[in-house]
Design an enzyme around this catalytic site. Structure first.
Site, short mmCIF file in Angstrom:
data_model
loop_
_atom_site.label_atom_id
_atom_site.label_comp_id
_atom_site.label_asym_id
_atom_site.label_seq_id
_atom_site.Cartn_x
_atom_site.Cartn_y
_atom_site.Cartn_z
N SER A 106 -17.39 -105.31 -15.17
CA SER A 106 -18.20 -106.77 -15.21
C SER A 106 -18.43 -107.19 -13.90
O SER A 106 -17.29 -107.00 -12.97
CB SER A 106 -17.42 -107.85 -15.87
OG SER A 106 -18.13 -109.18 -15.65
N TYR A 133 -10.11 -112.95 -18.81
CA TYR A 133 -11.26 -112.02 -18.95
C TYR A 133 -11.30 -111.11 -17.73
O TYR A 133 -11.69 -109.89 -17.61
CB TYR A 133 -12.36 -112.66 -19.43
CG TYR A 133 -13.68 -111.66 -19.38
CD1 TYR A 133 -13.91 -111.02 -20.52
CD2 TYR A 133 -14.62 -111.70 -18.40
CE1 TYR A 133 -15.14 -110.40 -20.79
CE2 TYR A 133 -15.89 -110.94 -18.48
CZ TYR A 133 -15.89 -110.18 -19.74
OH TYR A 133 -17.19 -109.57 -19.90
#
Length: 308
Positions: A201, A214
């Site tokens: 990401s 995350y």
């Protein structure tokens, strides 16, 4: 079998050099919306994400390949499954039990292309269930030569002082530990020419405070891909990663973001909009295909212009 040749005319503006990237998807703002918890569901999203149902054009780049995609019921995973099926691959997807309706739709879309599809309801935080998933996928497809650990869990965090260990462990087990288990179980059965493609990401290089745990897992997945690529090169197995930026998937309204953040999602990118799942699929097709035979240990950013 339906052949899809062009993107929907009402969603793409054609420029002299190709599609104008500024207007190749909904520009926002998005309507106010929130889903109470994960997993988020596609049917409750407005607008509905584009997974390539009408836009992906087949070029037969993955004929005869066999892929396992976790989180393949919706979002990026569904877009990969559709593209892979159109490129000639058989596909197994893993999903949570609550996502069965989305998984059934992804299976229908794969089978509509004349390819084998299998769906498995699995909690990836359960090591034994993850071990059994790989074995079941290999049996259903008759082998395995593409592994895509794509499933992820994220929640908006309200300060380090409020972080619960159980929640952090869920993020780490879903995003990171399961990836290790999947690779551990799959690699001994993957022939030379196989590919492992992880979903990292933009958060790996541009972490948001509200997504602290995350972002940590996504940074770790970059190291995972780079290290494992070196380890598996002698086996002829390539390992790469795709780093999405803000992509309009069910994860977003189900993360617990403030309403204004969902409404403005992706508008802070240089291209001025969120990406659609279908716009990620090409990176996964390239990394699994023979066109990328000299690419391993790489990260392909698909971020709308945000630097990775």
């Amino acid at each position: 079998m339906t052949h899809h040749d062009t993107a929907p005319a009402d969603t793409v503006t054609q420029a002299p050099g190709g599609v104008d990237p500024r207007s190749a998807g909904p520009e926002g703002p998005f309507p106010t919306q929130e889903q109470p918890d994960q997993p988020g569901l596609t049917g409750e999203m407005t607008p509905t994400p584009d997974h390539g149902e009408e836009s992906w054009v087949r070029r037969h780049r993955l004929t005869g390949r066999k892929a396992l995609i976790t989180g393949g019921d919706s979002g990026i995973g569904r877009a990969i499954a559709i593209a892979y099926a159109r490129e000639g691959a058989d596909v197994a997807i893993a999903h949570l039990a609550e996502e069965q309706d989305d998984a059934d739709e992804t299976r229908r879309l794969v089978e509509a292309e004349g390819r084998t599809a299998a769906t498995f309801a699995v909690d990836l935080t359960d090591e034994q269930a993850t071990v059994e998933l790989v074995a079941a996928a290999r049996e259903a497809l008759g082998g395995l030569d593409i592994l895509i650990p794509n499933a992820a869990y994220q929640r908006q965090r309200d300060g380090i002082e409020n972080m619960e260990v159980a929640e952090v462990e869920r993020v780490f087990h879903t995003n990171l530990v399961s990836t290790i288990v999947l690779a551990r179980e799959a690699v001994p059965h993957m022939p030379p020419g196989s590919s492992i493609i992880v979903t990292t990401s933009i958060q790996a290089s541009e972490p948001s405070p509200g997504l602290l745990d995350y972002a940590m897992t996504k940074a770790a997945l970059v190291a995972f891909a780079q290290a494992l690529a070196q380890d598996l090169a002698e086996k002829g197995i390539r390992v790469n990663a795709v780093a999405p930026g803000p992509i309009w998937t069910p994860l977003i309204p189900a993360t617990g973001f403030p309403a204004d953040k969902v409404a403005e999602f992706g508008q802070d990118t240089p291209l001025g909009r969120a990406g659609q799942p279908a716009e990620l699929a090409g990176a996964y097709v390239y990394l699994a295909s023979d066109e990328s035979s000299y690419v391993t240990g790489a990260v392909i950013p698909v971020t709308g212009g945000r630097p990775f």
